[in-house]
Design a protein around this motif. Structure first.
Motif, PDB file in Angstrom:
ATOM      1  N   LEU A 161      -1.076   6.086  -0.127  1.00  0.00           N
ATOM      2  CA  LEU A 161      -2.174   6.392   0.782  1.00  0.00           C
ATOM      3  C   LEU A 161      -1.679   7.048   2.059  1.00  0.00           C
ATOM      4  CD1 LEU A 161      -4.303   3.122   0.519  1.00  0.00           C
ATOM      5  CD2 LEU A 161      -4.523   5.240  -0.814  1.00  0.00           C
ATOM      6  N   LEU A 198      -7.342  -1.635  -5.707  1.00  0.00           N
ATOM      7  CA  LEU A 198      -7.004  -0.270  -5.277  1.00  0.00           C
ATOM      8  C   LEU A 198      -6.072   0.442  -6.237  1.00  0.00           C
ATOM      9  CD1 LEU A 198      -6.530  -0.514  -1.396  1.00  0.00           C
ATOM     10  CD2 LEU A 198      -8.325   0.705  -2.646  1.00  0.00           C
ATOM     11  N   GLY A 256      -9.311   3.773   1.101  1.00  0.00           N
ATOM     12  CA  GLY A 256      -7.965   4.339   1.071  1.00  0.00           C
ATOM     13  C   GLY A 256      -7.981   5.822   0.742  1.00  0.00           C
ATOM     14  N   PHE A 257      -7.321   6.620   1.578  1.00  0.00           N
ATOM     15  CA  PHE A 257      -7.280   8.071   1.385  1.00  0.00           C
ATOM     16  C   PHE A 257      -5.968   8.460   0.713  1.00  0.00           C
ATOM     17  CE2 PHE A 257      -9.925   7.297   5.151  1.00  0.00           C
ATOM     18  CZ  PHE A 257     -11.105   7.901   4.729  1.00  0.00           C
ATOM     19  N   PRO A 258      -6.019   9.039  -0.496  1.00  0.00           N
ATOM     20  CA  PRO A 258      -4.793   9.352  -1.229  1.00  0.00           C
ATOM     21  C   PRO A 258      -3.928  10.380  -0.506  1.00  0.00           C
ATOM     22  CG  PRO A 258      -6.718  10.315  -2.297  1.00  0.00           C
ATOM     23  CD  PRO A 258      -7.234   9.406  -1.238  1.00  0.00           C
ATOM     24  N   VAL A 309       1.589   2.914   6.375  1.00  0.00           N
ATOM     25  CA  VAL A 309       0.268   3.523   6.268  1.00  0.00           C
ATOM     26  C   VAL A 309      -0.502   3.296   7.562  1.00  0.00           C
ATOM     27  CG1 VAL A 309      -1.943   3.507   5.033  1.00  0.00           C
ATOM     28  CG2 VAL A 309       0.195   3.220   3.774  1.00  0.00           C
ATOM     29  N   ILE A 360       0.834  -1.204   0.000  1.00  0.00           N
ATOM     30  CA  ILE A 360       0.000   0.000   0.000  1.00  0.00           C
ATOM     31  C   ILE A 360       0.865   1.250   0.000  1.00  0.00           C
ATOM     32  CG2 ILE A 360      -1.559   1.361   1.474  1.00  0.00           C
ATOM     33  CD1 ILE A 360      -2.999  -1.083   2.214  1.00  0.00           C
ATOM     34  N   SER A 383       0.434  -3.006   4.164  1.00  0.00           N
ATOM     35  CA  SER A 383       0.177  -1.610   4.545  1.00  0.00           C
ATOM     36  C   SER A 383       1.346  -0.956   5.257  1.00  0.00           C
ATOM     37  CB  SER A 383      -1.065  -1.539   5.445  1.00  0.00           C
ATOM     38  OG  SER A 383      -0.849  -2.267   6.645  1.00  0.00           O
ATOM     39  N   ILE A 423     -10.779   8.992  -3.739  1.00  0.00           N
ATOM     40  CA  ILE A 423     -10.706   8.101  -2.593  1.00  0.00           C
ATOM     41  C   ILE A 423     -10.834   6.662  -3.080  1.00  0.00           C
ATOM     42  CG2 ILE A 423     -11.860   7.392  -0.460  1.00  0.00           C
ATOM     43  CD1 ILE A 423     -12.769  10.332  -0.197  1.00  0.00           C
ATOM     44  N   GLY A 424      -9.910   5.814  -2.661  1.00  0.00           N
ATOM     45  CA  GLY A 424      -9.920   4.428  -3.110  1.00  0.00           C
ATOM     46  C   GLY A 424     -10.883   3.593  -2.297  1.00  0.00           C
ATOM     47  N   ALA A 444      -5.935   4.373   5.852  1.00  0.00           N
ATOM     48  CA  ALA A 444      -6.957   3.466   5.350  1.00  0.00           C
ATOM     49  C   ALA A 444      -7.874   3.039   6.491  1.00  0.00           C
ATOM     50  CB  ALA A 444      -6.326   2.238   4.693  1.00  0.00           C
TER      51      ALA A 444
END
Length: 384
Positions: free
Chosen positions: A38, A33, A90-92, A65, A3, A62, A12-13, A41
């Motif tokens: 990210l 994704l 998931g928040f970019p 992250v 990730i 992850s 936003i994923g 998450a």
């Protein structure tokens, strides 16, 4: 690829998988994704998945992250109402920052220490999100053990410490087994825990709360209760379950989850009516609630309104407030889902969720600002 090593992607994923094996599910999700880095998450997962294996699978994919999450009583995915899945939001990193703090052993929750921790978290979020621009918005996402009976104290305490940062969230579930729910933070699942994450972005964000019921004519006074256990023993000086059934039901009906979902008790506070959902009817004739309850409270049996029309109006209002919507992260009470299925509108509700970018999970309760509420559709709308 993990990730933490992805190309920039602004939206936003979101991805979900029904694979039984947690490692296969995470591989499936990573393929969906894509490659955007990210900032954080959120994971919502069926309680049937092996939590230790799932934590290892998430950690493997992850690295670097911040990941939070909880067990659910159903998920809200690209299918609308979903079940038995693992879902990841998931928040970019290009547009978001996320900081979190976990409260362990909430049976011994210390409000003073919690306020200090949340204020430090808010200061961290303010400082570390400055790279996103001069006008950054902040919202607190809150997940709490849905069997803890602690939501009211935690929600009120944390919102007080957050100040102007609005809080929105949900209580973890376990598919109505009422045995064990869990919170994910710091690479592991925890029982009797809660997590608050501050999401920061220059994009517009809006928290909301809606319910699908209005107060009816039948009134009930709680005349016997065990507040610490959320149990009501008497209503109108009669055994609680029998009196509630007499006032809310019809000949031949029996108490159960479907009945509680269709006839929710409501209480008036601050000029508004709020649902006080019933969790179960007990062998001794008492009722267990999802929320704080006490003697002397006057309840009204709720009646349904046109849910589809109400939600269409809600989504229209959201667009009017923030403009084009990227995603709506929703905390939707499991009783709303059950009632939709009983009324045979679950498919229509799912279509509405899909059209409006709704993702999230079915809860054992919702948190909105300083309130712990029941049987609402609450959430966070994030603009583009």
């Amino acid at each position: 690829m993990s990730i933490a090593h992805m190309e920039v992607k602004q939206s936003i994923g979101f991805a979900s998988s029904h694979a039984d094996d947690p490692f296969a599910a995470m591989d499936d999700i990573m393929a969906q994704l894509g490659d955007a880095p990210l900032a954080g998450a959120i994971v919502f997962c069926s309680h049937h998945l092996d939590r230790d294996m799932l934590a290892r699978a998430i950690n493997r994919r992850s690295e670097g992250v911040r990941v939070i999450g909880c067990t659910s009583s159903g998920e809200l995915t690209a299918q609308g109402y979903d079940h038995g899945s693992l879902s990841v939001i998931g928040f970019p990193a290009a547009a978001f920052h996320m900081a979190s703090h976990c409260f362990l052993d909430i049976d011994n929750f210390d409000p003073g220490a919690a306020r200090a921790a949340v204020r430090a978290l808010a200061a961290e979020a303010e400082r570390d999100s400055r790279h996103l621009g001069d006008a950054v918005n902040h919202v607190a996402l809150f997940l709490v053990d849905g069997l803890s009976h602690s939501e009211e104290l935690l929600t009120m305490t944390i919102q007080d410490a957050l100040g102007d940062i609005p809080l929105i969230g949900g209580s973890s579930g376990d598919d109505l087994a009422f045995r064990q729910t869990a919170i994910l933070e710091g690479g592991a699942f925890h029982g009797r825990a809660a997590v608050v994450a501050i999401l920061s972005t220059p994009r517009p964000m809006h928290v909301f709360k809606a319910q699908h019921y209005r107060p009816g004519e039948h009134k009930m006074v709680i005349t016997g209760a065990l507040p610490h256990e959320r149990i009501v023993t008497e209503i109108n000086a009669e055994p609680a379950a029998a009196e509630y059934l007499r006032l809310a039901g019809h000949a031949g009906e029996a108490l159960g989850t479907e009945f509680f979902a269709a006839h929710p008790p409501m209480v008036r506070a601050g000029g508004e009516y709020y649902v006080r959902s019933i969790q179960s009817a007990n062998d001794d004739g008492s009722l267990t609630f999802y929320c704080a309850i006490d003697e002397g409270i006057v309840l009204t049996v709720g009646e349904p309104v046109d849910r589809i029309a109400g939600m269409e109006a809600l989504f229209s209002d959201i667009r009017g407030t923030i403009g084009e919507v990227d995603r709506i992260i929703a905390f939707d009470c499991v009783l709303n889902r059950i009632d939709a299925e009983q009324r045979q509108i679950a498919h229509e509700v799912s279509q509405l969720y899909r059209r409006n970018g709704v993702i999230g999970f079915n809860t054992y309760g919702e948190q909105y600002h300083a309130l712990h509420v029941n049987q609402t559709f609450s959430g966070l709308a994030i603009g583009t």
